[in-house]
Design an enzyme around this catalytic site. Structure first.
Site, PDB file in Angstrom:
ATOM      1  N   ARG A  21     -51.796  14.634  30.156  1.00 56.85           N
ATOM      2  CA  ARG A  21     -52.575  13.741  29.127  1.00 56.85           C
ATOM      3  C   ARG A  21     -53.085  12.334  29.838  1.00 56.85           C
ATOM      4  O   ARG A  21     -52.584  11.974  30.840  1.00 56.85           O
ATOM      5  CB  ARG A  21     -51.633  13.256  27.918  1.00 56.85           C
ATOM      6  CG  ARG A  21     -50.333  12.526  28.488  1.00 56.85           C
ATOM      7  CD  ARG A  21     -49.170  13.596  28.550  1.00 56.85           C
ATOM      8  NE  ARG A  21     -48.161  12.799  28.960  1.00 56.85           N
ATOM      9  CZ  ARG A  21     -47.242  12.321  27.941  1.00 56.85           C
ATOM     10  NH1 ARG A  21     -47.377  12.559  26.679  1.00 56.85           N
ATOM     11  NH2 ARG A  21     -45.958  11.707  28.453  1.00 56.85           N
ATOM     12  N   ASP A 239     -43.264  11.226  38.270  1.00 55.63           N
ATOM     13  CA  ASP A 239     -43.120  10.839  36.790  1.00 55.63           C
ATOM     14  C   ASP A 239     -41.662  10.314  36.517  1.00 55.63           C
ATOM     15  O   ASP A 239     -41.423   9.435  35.638  1.00 55.63           O
ATOM     16  CB  ASP A 239     -43.585  12.094  35.897  1.00 55.63           C
ATOM     17  CG  ASP A 239     -42.877  13.363  36.164  1.00 55.63           C
ATOM     18  OD1 ASP A 239     -41.840  13.472  37.030  1.00 55.63           O
ATOM     19  OD2 ASP A 239     -43.286  14.319  35.720  1.00 55.63           O
ATOM     20  N   ASN A 298     -30.213  17.320  39.014  1.00 59.34           N
ATOM     21  CA  ASN A 298     -31.325  17.998  38.211  1.00 59.34           C
ATOM     22  C   ASN A 298     -30.288  18.842  37.387  1.00 59.34           C
ATOM     23  O   ASN A 298     -29.575  19.676  37.877  1.00 59.34           O
ATOM     24  CB  ASN A 298     -32.150  18.658  39.110  1.00 59.34           C
ATOM     25  CG  ASN A 298     -33.252  18.125  39.414  1.00 59.34           C
ATOM     26  OD1 ASN A 298     -33.285  16.697  39.177  1.00 59.34           O
ATOM     27  ND2 ASN A 298     -34.133  18.597  40.084  1.00 59.34           N
TER      28      ASN A 298
END
Length: 484
Positions: A21, A239, A298
Site C-alpha cells: 500500500r 518494516d 520471531n
C-alpha cells in the site's frame, strides 16, 4: 479566525508479504495523520524455477499509489526483509526475486556451518537462525548462471528505490537482516564474508534512515503526475524497524510486539546481546534507528489463525473471536514458534494433532481452535518478553503491541494476562507511521526518536489492557510445553 496550520504530506510505500500500500502521512505541529491512498495485492508466483515475487506488479502498484497520493514532500519505501534482486552490469534486473519460502536453501545452513560454525556466526552477526536469511540464499545461488552474471544485489525496498530514482544504496536496518552485518560496528562483517567467499562488492553503499536516496526520475514524475523535484528518503526500510520507531513509549523500560502474520517480540537496546545463551534462545540483534538494536524473537503470529480461517471458508472474524472468548482458557496450547506450522494448509488439523501428541484436550470447534491459537500466542509472547529481559538484563514495565494484532482485543488482553504487565495497543499502522516520521525528521519537522514517539502517543488511538488473574496458570501451561 485562527491562523492556518502548516501541514506537510509524505508518501509511505509499505510492502508486506501479502499486500502493498501507499499511505499518505500529514505532519504538522502536534499533528500526525495517516490515510490510505492505494492498496494492491502482493501475490507470489510459482514458476518452473521455484517461488518468485512478482516485483514488476509491485512496482506498478507503487506508481499507481503515488499517482493517487497527490503532491508530497518526500517518498519512503519499507518492506519485508532478506529478499533481493540481482542486477547485471547495465543495472537490469536478472529475473524476479526469489521468495524467502522457496526451497532452495534446504540443507544450506549445515553447509555454511561446516565452514563457519553456528556459534561463531552468531557471535559475529548476532542474527537468529532462519533458513531463509540472505546469507544462506547467496550460498544457495552459487553456480547458477544468474548469480554469475550479477554485479549488484539490492534488497527489495532498495530495488524499488533504485527504479524510482536511478540511484543505488543499501539501507542499514534491512541490511542487518542479511547475516552479513556486525551489529557492534553497524557495518559489514568482512570476516564472515571472507570466510564464506561472499563478495561484499555486490552490495551498494550503506545508507542510514534519514539519508537522501535520490529524486524521482522524470519518467516517474510523468507516470504519477507529480511535480518535481520530489526527494526519496531512506527510512527504516525493514518494516519492523519502522514499526518499532513508532512505538509510543515514554522511556526505555518497554517491550514491544509487532503483530501480524508474524509476531516479533522483544526489546530496544543500545548494544547487541551476543552470548551463547542468547543464540540458544534464538534471539536476533537487528538494527534500528539512532544506534538502537532490535533484540527480538520471531513467533509464528496470526498466520496460524489466518490459515485456519481460510480453511474454514472465511467466517466472520469478530463473531469467531466472541465465541472464542467464551471458551475456557489454557485447556490446550501449542508451541507458536514450531516450524511445523510454517507451511500453509490443514492448519486446524495440524493444531489438533499437536495437542493430541502432547496429551492435551483436542480442540474441535472453530471457537476452540481459535482460543487454543490465541492462548498459545499469548504464551509465546510471555516467554519472549521474559527471556529477553533476562538475557539482556533490561527490565520493563509495559508491553507495547503495534500492527494488525492491535485490532484483536482478546489477544491483547491475553498477552497482558500472560505477561503480568499492562499492554498498550496501538498504533495499528505503525510501520507506515514510522516511515512517515523518519521522512519528516529528515526535513526538520519532528525531533529525535523520543520526540517522534511523543507525537505518536499524542495523536494516535491507543488502548490499555491491565493484567487480570494469576500468572501461575500461564506458568503451568509453559511447563506443559516444556515437558513435551
Amino acid at each position: 479566525m485562527s491562523a492556518a496550520v502548516d501541514v506537510t504530506s509524505y508518501a509511505a510505500v509499505d510492502l508486506g508479504a501479502s499486500s502493498g500500500r501507499v499511505m499518505v502521512g500529514r505532519v504538522g505541529p502536534g499533528r500526525l495523520e495517516l490515510t490510505e491512498a492505494h492498496r494492491f495485492r502482493n501475490r507470489p508466483v510459482r514458476t518452473p524455477d521455484g517461488l518468485r515475487w512478482d516485483v514488476l506488479a509491485l512496482y506498478a502498484g507503487v506508481l499507481d499509489g503515488l499517482r493517487a497520493a497527490g503532491p508530497v514532500a518526500s517518498v519512503g519505501v519499507d518492506s519485508w526483509a532478506v529478499d533481493h534482486g540481482l542486477l547485471d552490469a547495465d543495472g537490469a534486473l536478472l529475473g524476479n526475486p526469489v521468495h524467502y519460502r522457496d526451497a532452495r536453501t534446504e540443507g544450506v545452513p549445515e553447509k555454511v556451518w561446516a565452514t563457519l560454525p553456528a556459534g561463531e556466526l552468531y557471535a559475529a552477526t548476532g542474527l537468529q537462525y532462519a533458513p531463509f536469511n540472505t546469507l544462506y540464499q547467496l550460498v544457495a545461488a552459487r553456480g547458477t548462471a544468474q548469480f554469475a552474471a550479477a554485479r549488484r544485489l539490492l534488497l527489495i525496498p532498495d530495488l524499488l528505490t533504485y527504479w524510482l530514482t536511478g540511484e543505488q544504496g543499501t539501507e542499514l536496518t534491512n541490511a542487518s537482516t542479511t547475516q552479513l552485518i556486525d551489529p557492534r560496528t553497524r557495518d559489514w562483517s568482512r570476516r564472515v564474508a571472507d570466510r564464506l567467499g561472499i563478495d561484499l562488492g555486490l552490495f551498494a553503499p550503506l545508507r542510514r534512515p534519514g539519508d537522501p536516496a535520490g529524486l524521482l526520475r522524470p519518467e516517474v514524475l510523468e507516470e504519477t503526475g507529480l511535480s518535481g523535484p520530489v526527494p526519496v528518503t531512506a527510512v527504516g526500510s525493514h518494516d519492523t524497524a519502522s514499526a518499532v520507531a513508532a512505538v509510543p513509549a515514554p522511556d526505555e523500560r518497554f517491550a514491544y510486539i509487532c503483530t501480524g502474520t508474524w509476531s516479533l517480540a522483544g526489546l530496544e537496546l543500545t548494544a547487541p546481546v551476543l552470548s551463547e545463551e542468547s543464540r540458544a534462545a534464538n534471539f536476533t540483534n537487528e538494527l534500528g534507528l539512532d544506534g538502537t538494536v532490535r533484540y527480538l524473537r520471531n513467533i509464528m503470529g496470526l498466520w496460524l489463525l489466518q490459515e485456519c480461517v481460510r480453511d474454514w471458508g472465511d467466517p466472520e472474524l469478530s463473531a469467531l473471536l466472541t465465541e472464542a472468548a467464551r471458551v475456557p482458557g489454557l485447556r490446550s496450547v501449542v508451541d507458536a514458534g514450531d516450524a511445523a506450522f510454517l507451511a500453509p494448509g490443514r492448519m486446524p488439523e495440524r493444531i489438533a494433532e499437536a495437542c493430541r501428541a502432547s496429551g492435551q484436550p483436542v480442540p474441535e470447534s472453530p471457537a476452540e481452535v481459535t482460543r487454543c491459537i490465541l492462548d498459545s500466542l499469548a504464551l509465546a509472547h510471555r516467554r519472549a518478553v521474559a527471556d529477553a529481559q533476562r538475557l539482556a538484563g533490561h527490565p520493563v514495565d509495559v508491553v507495547h503491541v503495534v500492527g494488525g494484532g492491535t485490532r484483536n482485543a482478546l489477544l491483547c488482553q491475553l498477552t497482558a494476562d500472560a505477561c503480568g504487565l499492562p499492554v498498550v495497543a496501538g498504533p495499528t499502522e505503525a510501520a507506515a507511521l514510522g516511515n512517515v516520521l523518519v521522512q519528516a525528521r529528515a526535513q526538520g519537522l519532528v525531533g529525535d526518536l523520543a520526540g517522534m514517539r511523543r507525537l505518536v502517543s499524542r495523536t494516535q488511538s491507543l488502548t490499555r489492557y491491565e493484567p487480570t488473574g494469576d500468572t501461575a496458570r500461564w506458568r503451568a501451561a509453559e511447563a506443559r510445553l516444556a515437558d513435551r
